[in-house]
Design a protein around this motif. Structure first.
Motif, mmCIF file in Angstrom:
data_model
loop_
_atom_site.group_PDB
_atom_site.id
_atom_site.type_symbol
_atom_site.label_atom_id
_atom_site.label_comp_id
_atom_site.label_asym_id
_atom_site.label_seq_id
_atom_site.Cartn_x
_atom_site.Cartn_y
_atom_site.Cartn_z
ATOM 1 N N ASP A 28 89.785 56.272 101.168
ATOM 2 C CA ASP A 28 91.032 56.187 100.189
ATOM 3 C C ASP A 28 90.789 57.726 99.300
ATOM 4 N N VAL A 29 89.678 58.175 99.169
ATOM 5 C CA VAL A 29 89.676 59.396 98.399
ATOM 6 C C VAL A 29 89.816 60.562 99.351
ATOM 7 N N ILE A 30 89.232 60.622 100.520
ATOM 8 C CA ILE A 30 89.155 61.706 101.285
ATOM 9 C C ILE A 30 90.730 61.704 102.258
ATOM 10 N N GLY A 31 90.746 60.616 102.949
ATOM 11 C CA GLY A 31 92.118 60.384 103.849
ATOM 12 C C GLY A 31 93.546 60.401 103.151
ATOM 13 N N LYS A 32 93.414 59.691 101.892
ATOM 14 C CA LYS A 32 94.633 59.628 101.136
ATOM 15 C C LYS A 32 95.007 60.693 99.947
ATOM 16 N N VAL A 33 93.673 61.155 99.631
ATOM 17 C CA VAL A 33 94.079 62.261 98.393
ATOM 18 C C VAL A 33 93.688 63.603 98.502
ATOM 19 N N LEU A 34 92.359 63.820 99.061
ATOM 20 C CA LEU A 34 92.079 65.385 99.188
ATOM 21 C C LEU A 34 92.636 65.880 100.333
ATOM 22 N N THR A 35 92.563 65.160 101.495
ATOM 23 C CA THR A 35 93.099 65.966 102.656
ATOM 24 C C THR A 35 94.623 66.310 102.682
ATOM 25 N N PRO A 36 95.478 65.392 102.246
ATOM 26 C CA PRO A 36 96.938 65.674 102.099
ATOM 27 C C PRO A 36 96.999 66.896 101.337
ATOM 28 N N VAL A 37 96.250 67.008 100.376
ATOM 29 C CA VAL A 37 96.559 68.464 99.619
ATOM 30 C C VAL A 37 96.130 69.555 100.202
ATOM 31 N N LEU A 38 95.065 69.235 100.986
ATOM 32 C CA LEU A 38 94.400 70.500 101.898
ATOM 33 C C LEU A 38 95.477 70.818 102.964
ATOM 34 N N PHE A 39 96.155 69.807 103.615
ATOM 35 C CA PHE A 39 97.164 69.811 104.726
ATOM 36 C C PHE A 39 98.375 70.385 104.241
ATOM 37 N N ILE A 40 98.689 70.180 102.794
ATOM 38 C CA ILE A 40 99.701 71.085 102.324
ATOM 39 C C ILE A 40 99.572 72.363 102.283
ATOM 40 N N GLY A 41 98.304 72.908 101.844
ATOM 41 C CA GLY A 41 98.089 74.323 101.752
ATOM 42 C C GLY A 41 98.195 74.828 103.056
ATOM 43 N N LEU A 42 97.510 74.343 104.079
ATOM 44 C CA LEU A 42 97.352 74.901 105.449
ATOM 45 C C LEU A 42 98.812 74.835 106.124
ATOM 46 N N ILE A 43 99.662 73.834 105.733
ATOM 47 C CA ILE A 43 101.142 73.971 106.347
ATOM 48 C C ILE A 43 101.888 75.231 105.587
ATOM 49 N N ILE A 44 101.792 75.229 104.371
ATOM 50 C CA ILE A 44 102.357 76.566 103.556
ATOM 51 C C ILE A 44 101.870 77.812 104.125
ATOM 52 N N LEU A 45 100.428 77.796 104.499
ATOM 53 C CA LEU A 45 100.182 79.063 105.094
ATOM 54 C C LEU A 45 100.637 79.331 106.466
ATOM 55 N N ALA A 46 100.685 78.217 107.266
ATOM 56 C CA ALA A 46 101.052 78.495 108.660
ATOM 57 C C ALA A 46 102.539 78.707 108.770
ATOM 58 N N ALA A 47 103.478 77.975 107.897
ATOM 59 C CA ALA A 47 104.952 78.537 107.750
ATOM 60 C C ALA A 47 104.973 79.902 107.437
ATOM 61 N N ALA A 48 104.350 80.476 106.470
ATOM 62 C CA ALA A 48 104.500 81.600 106.131
ATOM 63 C C ALA A 48 104.026 82.896 107.282
ATOM 64 N N VAL A 49 103.045 82.088 107.945
ATOM 65 C CA VAL A 49 102.445 83.321 108.958
ATOM 66 C C VAL A 49 103.819 83.314 110.043
ATOM 67 N N PHE A 50 104.171 82.207 110.365
ATOM 68 C CA PHE A 50 105.368 82.167 111.365
ATOM 69 C C PHE A 50 106.694 82.631 111.166
ATOM 70 N N ILE A 51 106.983 82.478 109.854
ATOM 71 C CA ILE A 51 108.322 83.037 109.212
ATOM 72 C C ILE A 51 108.194 84.447 109.097
ATOM 73 N N ASP A 52 106.990 84.967 108.669
ATOM 74 C CA ASP A 52 107.098 86.310 108.084
ATOM 75 C C ASP A 52 105.565 86.748 108.528
ATOM 76 N N PRO A 53 105.444 87.236 109.990
ATOM 77 C CA PRO A 53 104.287 87.764 110.400
ATOM 78 C C PRO A 53 104.179 89.173 109.971
ATOM 79 N N GLN A 54 103.001 89.556 109.493
ATOM 80 C CA GLN A 54 102.638 90.596 108.960
ATOM 81 C C GLN A 54 102.372 92.126 109.789
ATOM 82 N N GLY A 55 102.590 91.910 110.870
ATOM 83 C CA GLY A 55 102.523 92.856 112.004
ATOM 84 C C GLY A 55 102.874 92.375 113.475
#
Length: 437
Positions: A146-173
């Motif tokens: 409940d605390v890891i799978g349903k709370v902390l990890t979704p927040v972590l995954f959202i952060g990783l998705i934001i980072l991944a989307a930014a990398v593929f949409i706007d590669p820096q080189g």
């Protein structure tokens, strides 16, 4: 007692396993490999995924096939040998190395950049707070999903998705030419670099923890437990693959913004700041803090669960013992511990791989008990040679071993021993001894 879980629960279990795997090392390692691979990104990344995702997944499946626990996985080994291997793995991956590193890396990448003049006192205060939080989450085993799978990890995954989307949409080189071994044999180099993540050890630790979590959710039947354990492993593997692919691409397109960076952490930090400007460090801090925290929770819980099963000391007491040890080690002598841990890891990792491989061919072995003893002994003997080389001992006299130069001199002898054991049956004396035992 219920034997079925809702889809949301299965995904939560998978997310929990993913979060346990995804420590800071997994986040900061691929960017450097991606930068060095450059235009050879695809073969290098493929090799890396085979060992950094494939091996941990296979290990979880092996645990499910064996019956869902370390005891089932090692039932054909002498009890003392099985316990010795387990204790060494839990100590190295737990309070002696990996768990303290989560606190140290979380401080270095997520907290220290906000201090103009960081001091040892800052690290001490942070490590105490970090591991107190980790212990509080690990305190109640039944609520881990409940605390890891349903709370902390979704927040972590959202952060990783934001980072991944930014990398593929706007590669820096642009990708540059591959360097070093990535130029000549990128697939092999990526394969070996993924091997160094050591997540097969983590699988041996976390597999049993997931089984316990499933049982606390009401799943008791072995076939149902195996099914959900494999489902969770697939979810975790998909998450890890997503992270590795995005971070490899980040590294491959980082040459222009990460000039002079000599490690994955520096590459990641420079890239994120280039993408998000002054808010980049906040984004990175959230990702690294959550990744380190969830891994620390998983390690403390898994170690406490195992040590409470072989000692009279209760689970919650072990949570405190291991948490305090981690906070202490995070402050003193970590570099020395790393240098001591690497040879031990080189000695034990092949044993873990051999154990997993034996699980899948066990039914074809005429004499499993003899086969397990011979194969594990062979893998350990030759792995000790690789470990000695890493420790600086001159073992060049054995350089004729296949793959010796890349630190895998154990592989061919272990495979040969395994093949031989497929043709060695029980003798009448062995059968008689077992009957009279």
């Amino acid at each position: 007692m219920k034997q079925t879980l809702k889809i949301s629960d299965i995904i939560a279990v998978g997310f929990m396993l993913f979060a346990f795997f995804l420590g800071a090392g997994n986040i900061i390692f691929p960017p450097l490999a991606g930068q060095l691979a450059g235009e050879n990104l695809i073969p290098a990344m493929t090799g890396f995924l085979l060992t950094a995702v494939g091996l941990p997944l296979i290990t979880i499946v092996a645990i499910a096939v064996a019956g869902g626990s370390w005891d089932h996985l090692t039932k054909d080994l002498p009890k003392r040998a099985a316990m010795t291997i387990a204790v060494l793995i839990f100590i190295i991956i737990g309070p002696a190395f990996a768990a303290p590193r989560t606190g140290l890396v979380a401080y270095e990448m997520a907290i220290k950049p906000f201090f103009a003049d960081a001091a040892q006192l800052h690290l001490t205060i942070f490590s105490i707070l970090f591991f107190v939080v980790a212990m509080s989450f690990a305190w109640s085993q039944g609520k881990l999903i409940d605390v890891i799978g349903k709370v902390l990890t979704p927040v972590l995954f959202i952060g990783l998705i934001i980072l991944a989307a930014a990398v593929f949409i706007d590669p820096q080189g642009e990708m540059i030419a591959a360097q070093g071994e990535y130029l000549t044999h990128p697939l092999q180099k990526g394969f070996l670099e993924g091997y160094n993540t050591m997540d097969t050890f983590a699988s041996l630790m976390f597999g049993g923890l997931i089984v316990d979590a499933l049982r606390k959710k009401g799943v008791q039947d072995q076939s149902a437990t195996a099914k959900y354990l494999i489902s969770a492993a697939l979810v975790a593997a998909a998450g890890l693959a997503f992270v590795y692919v995005s971070l490899f691409y980040l590294g491959a397109t980082s040459a222009a913004v990460a000039v002079g960076a000599d490690n994955g952490g520096a590459i990641l930090s420079m890239y994120v700041q280039s993408l998000f400007g002054p808010y980049g460090q906040i984004v990175l801090s959230v990702i690294v803090l959550l990744a380190c925290l969830t891994t620390a929770i998983g390690i403390i819980s898994a170690c406490s669960d195992y040590f409470s099963s072989i000692t009279p000391i209760a689970y919650k007491a072990w949570v405190v013992i291991i948490g305090v040890a981690c906070a202490t080690v995070a402050n003193v002598g970590l570099s020395q511990l790393i240098s001591l841990s690497v040879p031990v890891l080189f000695a034990l990792y092949p044993v873990a791989i051999a154990l997993v491989a034996l699980t899948f061919i066990r039914k074809k072995l005429p004499n499993p008990k003899v086969a397990y003893r011979v194969v594990i002994l062979v893998s350990l003997m030759f792995a000790l040679i690789d470990a000695a080389k890493v420790a600086g001992v001159d073992v060049s006299a054995l350089s004729m071993l296949p793959l010796f130069e890349v630190g895998m001199g154990w592989l061919m002898p272990t495979v040969a021993a395994m093949v031989c054991m497929l043709f060695i049956g029980k003798s009448e004396q062995v059968e008689l001894a077992e009957e009279t035992a």
